[in-house]
Design a protein around this motif. Structure first.
Motif, PDB file in Angstrom:
ATOM      1  N   VAL A  52       0.853  -1.201   0.000  1.00  0.00           N
ATOM      2  CA  VAL A  52       0.000   0.000   0.000  1.00  0.00           C
ATOM      3  C   VAL A  52       0.882   1.242   0.000  1.00  0.00           C
ATOM      4  CG1 VAL A  52      -1.629   1.357   1.379  1.00  0.00           C
ATOM      5  CG2 VAL A  52      -2.019  -1.085   1.043  1.00  0.00           C
ATOM      6  N   GLY A  53       1.933   1.225   0.797  1.00  0.00           N
ATOM      7  CA  GLY A  53       2.855   2.361   0.851  1.00  0.00           C
ATOM      8  C   GLY A  53       3.522   2.630  -0.481  1.00  0.00           C
ATOM      9  N   GLY A  54       3.939   1.579  -1.166  1.00  0.00           N
ATOM     10  CA  GLY A  54       4.549   1.749  -2.483  1.00  0.00           C
ATOM     11  C   GLY A  54       3.565   2.323  -3.495  1.00  0.00           C
ATOM     12  N   THR A  55       2.336   1.843  -3.440  1.00  0.00           N
ATOM     13  CA  THR A  55       1.297   2.339  -4.340  1.00  0.00           C
ATOM     14  C   THR A  55       1.003   3.810  -4.072  1.00  0.00           C
ATOM     15  OG1 THR A  55       0.308   0.138  -4.408  1.00  0.00           O
ATOM     16  CG2 THR A  55      -1.095   1.980  -5.087  1.00  0.00           C
ATOM     17  N   THR A  56       0.829   4.158  -2.813  1.00  0.00           N
ATOM     18  CA  THR A  56       0.516   5.552  -2.496  1.00  0.00           C
ATOM     19  C   THR A  56       1.730   6.451  -2.685  1.00  0.00           C
ATOM     20  OG1 THR A  56       0.868   5.145  -0.123  1.00  0.00           O
ATOM     21  CG2 THR A  56      -1.397   4.990  -0.949  1.00  0.00           C
ATOM     22  N   MET A  57       2.944   5.891  -2.591  1.00  0.00           N
ATOM     23  CA  MET A  57       4.138   6.691  -2.856  1.00  0.00           C
ATOM     24  C   MET A  57       4.186   7.110  -4.328  1.00  0.00           C
ATOM     25  SD  MET A  57       8.109   5.707  -2.334  1.00  0.00           S
ATOM     26  CE  MET A  57       9.236   6.256  -3.580  1.00  0.00           C
ATOM     27  N   VAL A  58       3.859   6.183  -5.235  1.00  0.00           N
ATOM     28  CA  VAL A  58       3.835   6.511  -6.661  1.00  0.00           C
ATOM     29  C   VAL A  58       2.759   7.562  -6.931  1.00  0.00           C
ATOM     30  CG1 VAL A  58       3.329   5.577  -8.965  1.00  0.00           C
ATOM     31  CG2 VAL A  58       4.811   4.312  -7.398  1.00  0.00           C
ATOM     32  N   PHE A  59       1.604   7.392  -6.297  1.00  0.00           N
ATOM     33  CA  PHE A  59       0.506   8.357  -6.417  1.00  0.00           C
ATOM     34  C   PHE A  59       0.958   9.731  -5.903  1.00  0.00           C
ATOM     35  CE2 PHE A  59      -3.445  10.184  -4.598  1.00  0.00           C
ATOM     36  CZ  PHE A  59      -4.251  10.180  -5.724  1.00  0.00           C
ATOM     37  N   ASP A  60       1.563   9.752  -4.719  1.00  0.00           N
ATOM     38  CA  ASP A  60       2.078  10.974  -4.105  1.00  0.00           C
ATOM     39  C   ASP A  60       3.137  11.625  -4.993  1.00  0.00           C
ATOM     40  OD1 ASP A  60       3.243  12.915  -2.430  1.00  0.00           O
ATOM     41  OD2 ASP A  60       3.335  11.600  -0.700  1.00  0.00           O
ATOM     42  N   ILE A  69      -8.142   4.107   2.615  1.00  0.00           N
ATOM     43  CA  ILE A  69      -9.041   3.151   1.972  1.00  0.00           C
ATOM     44  C   ILE A  69      -8.345   1.803   1.799  1.00  0.00           C
ATOM     45  CG2 ILE A  69     -10.283   2.643  -0.171  1.00  0.00           C
ATOM     46  CD1 ILE A  69     -10.655   5.781  -0.396  1.00  0.00           C
ATOM     47  N   LEU A  70      -7.126   1.815   1.277  1.00  0.00           N
ATOM     48  CA  LEU A  70      -6.405   0.566   1.030  1.00  0.00           C
ATOM     49  C   LEU A  70      -6.001  -0.148   2.321  1.00  0.00           C
ATOM     50  CD1 LEU A  70      -4.128   1.667  -1.964  1.00  0.00           C
ATOM     51  CD2 LEU A  70      -6.250   0.331  -2.055  1.00  0.00           C
ATOM     52  N   ASN A  71      -5.537   0.604   3.318  1.00  0.00           N
ATOM     53  CA  ASN A  71      -5.141  -0.022   4.584  1.00  0.00           C
ATOM     54  C   ASN A  71      -6.342  -0.589   5.326  1.00  0.00           C
ATOM     55  OD1 ASN A  71      -2.242   0.029   5.071  1.00  0.00           O
ATOM     56  ND2 ASN A  71      -2.435   2.234   4.848  1.00  0.00           N
ATOM     57  N   ARG A  72      -7.427   0.147   5.366  1.00  0.00           N
ATOM     58  CA  ARG A  72      -8.605  -0.320   6.090  1.00  0.00           C
ATOM     59  C   ARG A  72      -9.204  -1.553   5.440  1.00  0.00           C
ATOM     60  NH1 ARG A  72     -13.609  -0.928   7.345  1.00  0.00           N
ATOM     61  NH2 ARG A  72     -14.469  -0.132   9.262  1.00  0.00           N
ATOM     62  N   GLU A  73      -9.276  -1.541   4.123  1.00  0.00           N
ATOM     63  CA  GLU A  73      -9.936  -2.629   3.420  1.00  0.00           C
ATOM     64  C   GLU A  73      -9.030  -3.808   3.102  1.00  0.00           C
ATOM     65  OE1 GLU A  73     -13.164  -2.704   3.132  1.00  0.00           O
ATOM     66  OE2 GLU A  73     -13.294  -0.702   4.015  1.00  0.00           O
ATOM     67  N   ILE A  77      14.120   9.857   2.506  1.00  0.00           N
ATOM     68  CA  ILE A  77      14.263  10.183   3.926  1.00  0.00           C
ATOM     69  C   ILE A  77      12.899  10.422   4.580  1.00  0.00           C
ATOM     70  CG2 ILE A  77      15.241  11.825   5.577  1.00  0.00           C
ATOM     71  CD1 ILE A  77      17.527  12.238   3.494  1.00  0.00           C
ATOM     72  N   GLY A  78      12.096  11.309   4.003  1.00  0.00           N
ATOM     73  CA  GLY A  78      10.793  11.645   4.591  1.00  0.00           C
ATOM     74  C   GLY A  78       9.852  10.461   4.670  1.00  0.00           C
ATOM     75  N   ASN A  79       9.737   9.707   3.574  1.00  0.00           N
ATOM     76  CA  ASN A  79       8.830   8.556   3.592  1.00  0.00           C
ATOM     77  C   ASN A  79       9.305   7.454   4.516  1.00  0.00           C
ATOM     78  OD1 ASN A  79       6.783   9.553   2.051  1.00  0.00           O
ATOM     79  ND2 ASN A  79       7.261   8.363   0.231  1.00  0.00           N
ATOM     80  N   LEU A  80      10.592   7.247   4.608  1.00  0.00           N
ATOM     81  CA  LEU A  80      11.113   6.236   5.527  1.00  0.00           C
ATOM     82  C   LEU A  80      10.760   6.601   6.973  1.00  0.00           C
ATOM     83  CD1 LEU A  80      12.709   3.629   5.824  1.00  0.00           C
ATOM     84  CD2 LEU A  80      14.777   5.000   5.994  1.00  0.00           C
ATOM     85  N   LEU A  81      10.964   7.858   7.332  1.00  0.00           N
ATOM     86  CA  LEU A  81      10.633   8.307   8.686  1.00  0.00           C
ATOM     87  C   LEU A  81       9.137   8.171   8.975  1.00  0.00           C
ATOM     88  CD1 LEU A  81      12.864  11.515   8.892  1.00  0.00           C
ATOM     89  CD2 LEU A  81      13.251   9.318  10.043  1.00  0.00           C
TER      90      LEU A  81
END
Length: 186
Positions: free
Chosen positions: A31-39, A72-76, A138-142
């Protein structure tokens, strides 16, 4: 056989148990990878056009939009067997934690731009690379470390699990049903 079952069946046996044991972390990372590309797409669309001189504002906007998708992705999917709180309470906790995460992710960019004034003397290529490293490495890892801990602890705690404890009619699932649930099936 579903795509998830096929993928898990191809994992060598010593690692399959690890995959099943850490399924929430793996789903959270996907989910994080997907939303990172979106972001990333939203951030660069804004910071290279209408918000060229305001990259922190672009990061906040892209972070908020990615957070909505992440909820949405994390909850579902990622934490679908956890939680059990009323949806508005769970959403409030998720967005509060994620809001803190957005600030954490934007902090390296803020420091570089407002304390070290990096935009004053850098070329466009350098700015794109620096923005990427500061925001998305850096920011996303933190923020990822903080959010995974906080979401499991506060928004989707195990003691409020959905399923039997959350009012499901299946109070005594078989091991196969539990494995099916862990793999993301309904």
């Amino acid at each position: 056989m579903s795509l998830v079952d096929q993928a898990v069946s191809r994992v060598p046996q010593p690692f399959r148990d690890v995959v099943l044991r850490h399924h929430e972390l793996i789903k959270f990372a996907i989910v994080g990878g997907t939303t990172m590309v979106f972001d990333l797409a939203i951030f660069y669309s804004l910071s290279l056009t209408i918000l060229e001189q305001k990259p922190v504002v672009a990061k906040i906007i892209s972070g908020v939009m990615a957070t909505i998708l992440s909820y949405i992705l994390n909850r579902e999917w990622s934490f679908k067997n956890r939680g059990g709180r009323e949806r508005h309470h769970e959403a409030l906790l998720f967005f509060t934690i994620s809001g803190i995460g957005v600030v954490i992710a934007a902090a390296p960019l803020f420091i570089a731009n407002n304390i070290f004034d990096i935009r004053a003397s850098a070329s466009l290529t350098t700015l794109v690379i620096v923005d990427f490293v500061l925001n998305y490495i850096i920011g996303n890892l933190l923020q990822m470390i903080f959010r995974f801990w906080a979401l499991r602890r506060f928004a989707f705690p195990e003691e409020n699990a959905r399923g039997a404890a959350g009012g499901s009619t299946d109070f005594d699932p078989t091991p196969e049903q539990l494995a099916e649930e862990e793999l993301g099936h309904s």
